[in-house]
Design an enzyme around this catalytic site. Structure first.
Site, mmCIF file in Angstrom:
data_model
loop_
_atom_site.group_PDB
_atom_site.id
_atom_site.type_symbol
_atom_site.label_atom_id
_atom_site.label_comp_id
_atom_site.label_asym_id
_atom_site.label_seq_id
_atom_site.Cartn_x
_atom_site.Cartn_y
_atom_site.Cartn_z
ATOM 1 N N ARG A 128 20.692 -11.833 12.429
ATOM 2 C CA ARG A 128 21.889 -11.433 13.585
ATOM 3 C C ARG A 128 21.549 -12.874 14.716
ATOM 4 O O ARG A 128 22.588 -12.944 15.560
ATOM 5 C CB ARG A 128 21.419 -9.826 14.204
ATOM 6 C CG ARG A 128 21.789 -8.584 13.058
ATOM 7 C CD ARG A 128 21.248 -7.795 13.532
ATOM 8 N NE ARG A 128 21.478 -6.530 12.877
ATOM 9 C CZ ARG A 128 22.461 -5.952 13.174
ATOM 10 N NH1 ARG A 128 23.652 -5.827 14.247
ATOM 11 N NH2 ARG A 128 22.847 -5.023 12.374
ATOM 12 N N ASP A 135 11.091 -5.295 11.830
ATOM 13 C CA ASP A 135 11.687 -3.788 11.069
ATOM 14 C C ASP A 135 10.587 -2.495 10.916
ATOM 15 O O ASP A 135 10.358 -2.149 10.141
ATOM 16 C CB ASP A 135 12.357 -4.175 10.171
ATOM 17 C CG ASP A 135 14.025 -4.639 10.676
ATOM 18 O OD1 ASP A 135 14.282 -5.305 11.092
ATOM 19 O OD2 ASP A 135 13.596 -6.194 9.694
ATOM 20 N N MET A 182 18.822 -8.545 2.840
ATOM 21 C CA MET A 182 20.613 -8.824 2.544
ATOM 22 C C MET A 182 20.837 -9.861 2.492
ATOM 23 O O MET A 182 22.234 -10.362 3.589
ATOM 24 C CB MET A 182 20.987 -8.075 3.520
ATOM 25 C CG MET A 182 20.819 -6.339 3.466
ATOM 26 S SD MET A 182 21.508 -4.962 4.640
ATOM 27 C CE MET A 182 21.436 -5.656 5.632
ATOM 28 N N ALA A 188 21.429 -14.213 3.883
ATOM 29 C CA ALA A 188 21.566 -14.720 5.290
ATOM 30 C C ALA A 188 19.425 -14.918 6.072
ATOM 31 O O ALA A 188 19.625 -14.350 6.415
ATOM 32 C CB ALA A 188 22.332 -13.812 6.693
ATOM 33 N N GLU A 196 12.920 -18.321 7.713
ATOM 34 C CA GLU A 196 11.727 -18.266 7.468
ATOM 35 C C GLU A 196 11.447 -17.145 7.445
ATOM 36 O O GLU A 196 10.007 -17.035 7.341
ATOM 37 C CB GLU A 196 11.302 -19.296 9.509
ATOM 38 C CG GLU A 196 11.650 -20.347 8.964
ATOM 39 C CD GLU A 196 11.648 -21.690 7.662
ATOM 40 O OE1 GLU A 196 10.363 -21.371 7.234
ATOM 41 O OE2 GLU A 196 12.756 -21.925 7.063
ATOM 42 N N GLY A 197 11.427 -15.615 8.308
ATOM 43 C CA GLY A 197 11.156 -14.211 7.607
ATOM 44 C C GLY A 197 10.897 -14.058 6.584
ATOM 45 O O GLY A 197 9.856 -13.682 6.056
ATOM 46 N N HIS A 198 12.218 -14.352 5.950
ATOM 47 C CA HIS A 198 11.671 -13.871 4.803
ATOM 48 C C HIS A 198 11.211 -15.282 3.795
ATOM 49 O O HIS A 198 10.836 -15.031 2.328
ATOM 50 C CB HIS A 198 13.788 -14.033 4.259
ATOM 51 C CG HIS A 198 14.252 -13.324 4.935
ATOM 52 N ND1 HIS A 198 15.484 -13.585 5.721
ATOM 53 C CD2 HIS A 198 14.545 -11.664 4.563
ATOM 54 C CE1 HIS A 198 16.046 -12.574 6.008
ATOM 55 N NE2 HIS A 198 15.691 -11.631 5.619
HETATM 56 O O1 PAF Z 1 15.843 -5.588 5.641
HETATM 57 C C1 PAF Z 1 16.648 -5.570 5.176
HETATM 58 O O2 PAF Z 1 16.777 -6.238 5.015
HETATM 59 C C2 PAF Z 1 17.271 -4.498 4.988
HETATM 60 O O3 PAF Z 1 16.854 -3.067 5.269
HETATM 61 C C3 PAF Z 1 16.818 -3.293 3.071
HETATM 62 C C4 PAF Z 1 15.231 -3.419 2.921
HETATM 63 C C5 PAF Z 1 16.679 -5.081 2.527
HETATM 64 C C6 PAF Z 1 17.303 -2.496 2.448
HETATM 65 O O4 PAF Z 1 19.041 -3.234 2.698
#
Ligand code: PAF
Length: 288
Positions: free
Chosen positions: A190, A153, A30, A32, A35-37
């Site tokens: 967040r 998550d 989503m 934002a 480093e995790g992404h």
């Molecule tokens: O973890 C997230 O960023 C969101 O929940 C996802 C998996 C992209 C779904 O909108």
């Protein structure tokens, strides 16, 4: 990095790559990005020929409209991070493109099951139906791929796995370790809403998980493990605890006693400075 705004173009480009024998690594986000992404993208880079990332702030998974409104959207920062991390294709659809005529989640209990009603599902009703809906649509548009999700998550990951099984989608889900800052705070989009002090207070989540793991290591029962986590979390007055529990990793059910062959997970959630945060760890306190 090539950018796509329509599902049709996205699907065509990825189908072309597959027709040349290339494998696709997909990271749904989503935005934002942090480093995790980056670690998910790098992991995809190492094991797939084409790295495809989506950025879509999904309205269906937000209960509170002001939470959706305040969700950070730093587009330039995200594009720079993606290029540097080795992303090949970026999908940034509009809400109308993703949901031309959908007002509510398409997938509910048939796909997600009771898992969607526990823990995060209690405090955020309908959240996982919204997640499952958008991830199913993104998988449909992306086609056969390996999809990379963070363990941070953990409940979302379980819901997505269940949805993929229920719908028989040609997607291989790859779970990746949580990335933490130097204080132990799990990285999350967040966190940008926390003050410097707030981030320091929020490190209590990780301390609580480690306290739970230490209690288990010393032979504690499940309720003693829960208490050890609660005690550590309650020692931080800035943290309003929602739950701190040990569950069976597959079912999310709370065990009465620990058994040898069963895998367990420590889960915690709460608010700091009005920002809801979640964290989890394996029963040994690791992020695997
Ligand atoms: O973890 C997230 O960023 C969101 O929940 C996802 C998996 C992209 C779904 O909108």
């Amino acid at each position: 990095m090539e950018r796509f705004e329509t599902g049709a173009q996205w699907r065509l480009a990825l189908d072309d790559a597959r027709s040349e024998g290339k494998t696709i690594g997909f990271v749904p986000t989503m935005g934002a990005l942090h480093e995790g992404h980056r670690s998910l993208i790098e992991r995809a880079r190492r094991s797939c020929d084409v790295v495809a990332v989506s950025i879509f702030v999904n309205p269906l998974q937000f209960g509170d409209p002001s939470d959706l409104e305040r969700y950070p959207r730093p587009v330039h920062h995200d594009e720079a991070l993606l290029s540097a991390a080795g992303c090949d294709a970026l999908f940034m659809p509009s809400v109308d493109e993703m949901y031309p005529d959908i007002k509510r989640p398409l997938i509910s209990h048939e796909g997600v099951g009771v898992l969607g009603d526990l823990f995060e599902g209690v405090d955020r009703p309908g959240h996982f139906d919204g997640v499952a809906t958008v991830v199913a649509l993104l998988f449909e548009l992306t086609g056969p791929c390996r999809a990379f999700f963070g363990n941070k998550d953990f409940q979302q990951l379980a819901v997505v796995r269940r949805m993929v099984d229920a719908l028989g989608l040609p997607v291989d889900i790859v779970a990746c370790p949580t990335i933490r800052d130097e204080g132990g705070l799990a990285l999350s989009s967040r966190n940008t809403r926390l003050s410097r002090e707030g981030r320091r207070h929020a490190t209590a989540f990780h301390r609580a998980l480690l306290a739970g793991a230490a209690c288990f290591e010393q032979g504690g029962t499940p309720s003693q493990v829960d208490d050890a986590m609660k005690q550590e979390a309650d020692a931080e007055p800035a943290l309003a605890l929602a739950y701190a529990v040990v569950v069976e990793a597959a079912s999310f059910l709370r065990p009465a006693l620990f058994e040898e062959a069963v895998e367990y997970r420590l889960l915690i959630a709460g608010e700091v400075e009005g920002v809801r945060l979640i964290d989890n760890a394996a029963i040994d306190g690791s992020d695997r």
